[in-house]
Design an enzyme around this catalytic site. Sequence first.
Site, PDB file in Angstrom:
ATOM      1  N   GLN A  63      75.824 126.407   5.980  1.00 43.91           N
ATOM      2  CA  GLN A  63      77.165 125.742   6.513  1.00 43.91           C
ATOM      3  C   GLN A  63      76.927 124.867   7.423  1.00 43.91           C
ATOM      4  OE1 GLN A  63      80.169 128.893   6.422  1.00 43.91           O
ATOM      5  NE2 GLN A  63      81.695 127.542   6.910  1.00 43.91           N
ATOM      6  N   ASP A  64      77.020 124.984   8.787  1.00 43.58           N
ATOM      7  CA  ASP A  64      76.715 123.885   9.630  1.00 43.58           C
ATOM      8  C   ASP A  64      75.659 124.426  10.542  1.00 43.58           C
ATOM      9  OD1 ASP A  64      79.427 124.245  12.299  1.00 43.58           O
ATOM     10  OD2 ASP A  64      78.371 125.676  11.234  1.00 43.58           O
ATOM     11  N   PRO A  65      74.736 123.445  11.271  1.00 40.18           N
ATOM     12  CA  PRO A  65      73.843 123.698  11.945  1.00 40.18           C
ATOM     13  C   PRO A  65      73.908 124.954  13.216  1.00 40.18           C
ATOM     14  CG  PRO A  65      74.220 121.514  11.892  1.00 40.18           C
ATOM     15  CD  PRO A  65      75.527 122.176  11.319  1.00 40.18           C
ATOM     16  N   VAL A 128      76.627 119.503  14.676  1.00 41.91           N
ATOM     17  CA  VAL A 128      77.751 120.311  15.521  1.00 41.91           C
ATOM     18  C   VAL A 128      77.753 119.962  16.903  1.00 41.91           C
ATOM     19  CG1 VAL A 128      76.026 122.211  15.939  1.00 41.91           C
ATOM     20  CG2 VAL A 128      78.388 122.659  15.481  1.00 41.91           C
ATOM     21  N   HIS A 134      81.411 124.841  13.865  1.00 42.16           N
ATOM     22  CA  HIS A 134      82.363 123.849  12.743  1.00 42.16           C
ATOM     23  C   HIS A 134      83.028 122.960  13.395  1.00 42.16           C
ATOM     24  CE1 HIS A 134      81.347 127.459  10.446  1.00 42.16           C
ATOM     25  NE2 HIS A 134      82.239 128.201  11.333  1.00 42.16           N
TER      26      HIS A 134
END
Length: 229
Positions: A63-65, A128, A134
């Site tokens: 998803q995100d780092p 991020v 997020h």
Amino acid sequence: MATDLTWHDVLADEKQQPYFVNTLHTVAGERQSGMTVYPPQKDVFNAFRFTELGNVKVVILGQDPYHGPGQAHGLAFSVRPGIATPPSLLNMYKELETSIPGFTRPAHGYLESWARQGVLLLNTVLTVRAGQAHSHASLGWETFTDKVISLVNEHREGVVFLLWGSHAQKKGAIIDRQRHYVLRAPHPSPLSAHRGFFGCNHFVLANQWLEQHGEKPIDWMPVLPAESE
């Protein structure tokens, strides 16, 4: 089906698009203003550096780092050597232990050896802010990584897509199931791993598919670069 095209060939036009220029500008502006953004600038595109388009055999979507100090280095789920293995990756190791004979959980969470074998470890958002999960969603990264998935879909044949959790599954909706092998399961995070990630057998199924199609299977035992030389 192999391709001689490189990421540079297929992404050059995308990187000129106004949305992408704006994404990079926004991230650079945050760094210049003193905000800590992960991963470091030099590592943002490591997934593409370690896994060239023509070598992609497996895609794992994150998803995100990670947003903690020293964790993110541009490969989904992976952390630098010396950093504690995060919970989702620990659960991936648990699944590997129960499904692959002889797999022993490594003391690190560094997955470069997967990437160099053709596992594209792609986060859907590539940066991020420190401590703010997020925080860079909707900056434009999702559009870019949608394009990346469509390019793998178009230019490669017989790729295994491991889609864990609803976010990855929505992202993978465009994949042509006639040409690629799509495996779905809940996310390996502690919140959902017991709902069907454990026992999904994806790592075994991926290798069976690769071997059936004349490809070398992935050695899922992560090794540090010094160990593999």
